[in-house]
Design a protein around this motif. Structure first.
Motif, PDB file in Angstrom:
ATOM      1  N   ALA A 104       0.823  -0.925   0.008  1.00  0.00           N
ATOM      2  CA  ALA A 104      -0.261   0.251  -0.179  1.00  0.00           C
ATOM      3  C   ALA A 104       1.176   1.547   0.421  1.00  0.00           C
ATOM      4  CB  ALA A 104      -0.149  -0.050   1.273  1.00  0.00           C
ATOM      5  N   SER A 105       0.489   2.101  -0.204  1.00  0.00           N
ATOM      6  CA  SER A 105       1.212   3.835  -0.745  1.00  0.00           C
ATOM      7  C   SER A 105       0.203   4.452  -0.050  1.00  0.00           C
ATOM      8  CB  SER A 105       1.844   4.260  -1.919  1.00  0.00           C
ATOM      9  OG  SER A 105       0.101   4.037  -2.958  1.00  0.00           O
ATOM     10  N   ALA A 106       0.452   5.426   0.971  1.00  0.00           N
ATOM     11  CA  ALA A 106      -0.407   6.980   1.704  1.00  0.00           C
ATOM     12  C   ALA A 106       0.346   8.293   0.695  1.00  0.00           C
ATOM     13  CB  ALA A 106      -0.321   6.746   2.532  1.00  0.00           C
ATOM     14  N   ASN A 107      -0.093   8.723   0.037  1.00  0.00           N
ATOM     15  CA  ASN A 107       0.361  10.343  -0.535  1.00  0.00           C
ATOM     16  C   ASN A 107      -1.380  11.336  -0.300  1.00  0.00           C
ATOM     17  OD1 ASN A 107       0.999  11.702  -1.974  1.00  0.00           O
ATOM     18  ND2 ASN A 107       1.785  11.039  -3.420  1.00  0.00           N
ATOM     19  N   SER A 108      -0.477  12.373   0.225  1.00  0.00           N
ATOM     20  CA  SER A 108      -1.544  13.543   0.658  1.00  0.00           C
ATOM     21  C   SER A 108      -1.600  14.318  -0.522  1.00  0.00           C
ATOM     22  CB  SER A 108      -0.638  14.339   2.188  1.00  0.00           C
ATOM     23  OG  SER A 108       0.128  15.666   1.612  1.00  0.00           O
ATOM     24  N   GLY A 109      -1.063  14.518  -1.490  1.00  0.00           N
ATOM     25  CA  GLY A 109      -0.507  15.104  -2.450  1.00  0.00           C
ATOM     26  C   GLY A 109      -0.982  16.252  -2.161  1.00  0.00           C
ATOM     27  N   ASN A 110      -0.200  16.626  -1.799  1.00  0.00           N
ATOM     28  CA  ASN A 110      -0.119  18.752  -0.648  1.00  0.00           C
ATOM     29  C   ASN A 110      -1.670  18.728  -0.348  1.00  0.00           C
ATOM     30  OD1 ASN A 110       2.708  18.796  -1.189  1.00  0.00           O
ATOM     31  ND2 ASN A 110       2.869  19.077  -3.723  1.00  0.00           N
TER      32      ASN A 110
END
Length: 181
Positions: free
Chosen positions: A1-7
């Motif tokens: 899994a990956s988690a990214n706030s996308g700024n």
């Protein structure tokens, strides 16, 4: 899994590889607590606290069976822009810049003087010294949490105080006598 706030300051996008075979849904966990049951292999977690790190795991569901948890994927939201920035001239060479605290994991603040990063602090006010007398300066502040930076605050302009000792007129001998005539 990956988690990214996308700024983003309040949401996290989580995605993972779908396993082979028939999967009917997934269970997404944030910091150990269930937060969603998407049918696809991605999920957007919303209403998060800015400047905060989160850990996500995922479990696949097929019929009545559940897979083991995935490895944890960590991600952090971006801190909000510091608000309430103000500047006060303390003397001919010092201005104190103040702002409101932002939420998040131990945020630090970088103070910019005339668009140059000058000092980083964990406080919500900072005295800036060694400035020139009676000179206008621009100040702005940026928050950092979990290595992610907010945008810069709006700019506040402030001049240092005037130095009267540097601007004393030369003495005039006999000025009073001449003015009396």
């Amino acid at each position: 899994a990956s988690a990214n706030s996308g700024n983003k300051t309040s949401q996290m996008d989580i995605s993972w590889s779908a396993p082979s075979g028939g999967v009917s849904s997934y269970i997404v966990y944030r910091n150990g607590g269930q937060v969603g049951t998407p049918a696809s292999n991605s999920f957007t977690d919303t209403s998060l606290t800015s400047g905060t790190q989160y850990s996500y795991t995922v479990r696949a569901v097929s019929g009545g069976e559940q897979s083991s948890l995935s490895s944890a994927a960590n991600g952090a939201t971006v801190p909000t822009v510091p608000s309430g920035v103000s500047a006060t001239a303390n003397s001919t060479s010092q201005v104190t810049v103040s702002w409101n605290a932002v939420s998040g994991d131990s945020p630090t603040y970088t103070v910019f003087v005339n668009n140059v990063a000058t000092i980083t602090t964990s406080n919500t006010s900072q005295a800036i010294s060694s400035l020139t007398s009676y000179t206008s300066y621009s100040f702005k502040v940026r928050a950092t949490a979990n290595t992610l930076n907010s945008d810069n605050s709006s700019t506040v302009n402030k001049a240092t105080q005037v130095s009267y000792t540097d601007n004393v007129l030369p003495a005039c001998t006999g000025c009073h006598a001449a003015a009396a005539h």
